[in-house]
Design a protein around this motif. Structure first.
Motif: not given
Lengths: 154, 154
Positions: A62-69
């Motif tokens: 998440r910190e790296l900006g990946f989406e939940i999916d």
DNA sequence: CTACAATCTCTAGCGACTAGAGAAGCAAGG
DNA sequence: CCTTGCTTCTCTAGTCGCTAGAGATTGTAG
């Protein structure tokens, strides 16, 4: 004395250990990102140690900006270490492309906004460069900003 | 013949003239960003030409990433051309600072994600750099990414 | 026994729209 | 006159990733 205690953690401990807030952990369970743990007699969640690792993975992603999916897919892959990692790689590459297009767009926005403020004579609204430029799109330099996927500024 | 026809526009025309979709125009009215126009006998909205200018202003500001609330203030100022434009200027400057901090954060993210993908040997998940780095935060270079205001990746 | 903390479930809110249902208005063609 | 098809109307709910709050229960320390 019993050797090797299972060491189950209440949700607050998990939150502390991972930096993810308690409600967020419950939210992750709700959306199926984290498996529902066993419960105590009093209905409290009791997590095995592995849940900490899983949450740390999630948090870092998440910190790296990946989406939940995307994280869901990455976690699935992490659970099957013998498969090819091509998919993981392509998820990361897509995310990178996404980041880069956002940077490009923000850079263009930034130039435009900077120009507005620099040209502003700081006097009355009538001569305000900021207001003028906003009112008349033709006064933009960059003009057609990269649209990409509507960055959702925030 | 009547000289100077008022020329009132239905919402669809406004949408066409400004590039803002019909439901969005109604939404702007609902949140008080655009004044409710007079209606026809059949209850349709009929906009004066000035509404087109106002919507163009809004659209341009949105394209530049200003938030609705900031746009509300900017519109208020645009309606009072004799006042000082210091506030408009400071809104724009704040927005610029915001954009720049987002760029900084995205740049840091981008470096980290690029490193992950470049190091990936494209074999099995077990050796996948992407998965490894996500699982072990310690393998990050940048480590403490600029937090700023949680960029809301999207 | 009594505080107090931690946890539980459930609902609603954020921002800026977008999508869809179902009804009504309106112009042109037959 | 009637139908066809387009535009518009209102209303509700969904998007994403949480966060905040109410109100009830459980667990613990003094």
């Amino acid at each position: 004395m019993s050797h090797s205690v299972p060491a189950l953690h209440p949700i607050g401990h998990l939150a502390e250990a991972t930096g993810i807030k308690v409600p967020t952990i419950r939210y992750y369970e709700q959306i199926g990102l984290l498996a529902p743990p066993p419960r105590s007699q009093g209905n409290r969640r009791l997590y095995p140690a592995a849940a900490i690792q899983r949450l740390r993975f999630i948090r870092h992603a998440r910190e790296l900006g990946f989406e939940i999916d995307a994280i869901r897919q990455l976690l699935d892959m992490a659970d099957q270490p013998d498969q090819s990692c091509a998919d993981a790689d392509s998820i990361a590459r897509r995310h990178l492309a996404d980041i880069e297009s956002k940077i490009a767009r923000l850079t263009a926005l930034g130039q435009e906004v900077r120009r507005m403020t620099e040209d502003c004579s700081q006097s009355s609204v009538r001569q305000c460069r900021v207001i003028q430029v906003l009112a008349d799109h033709g006064q933009c330099l960059g003009e057609h900003l990269p649209e990409s996927e509507k960055i959702n500024e925030k």
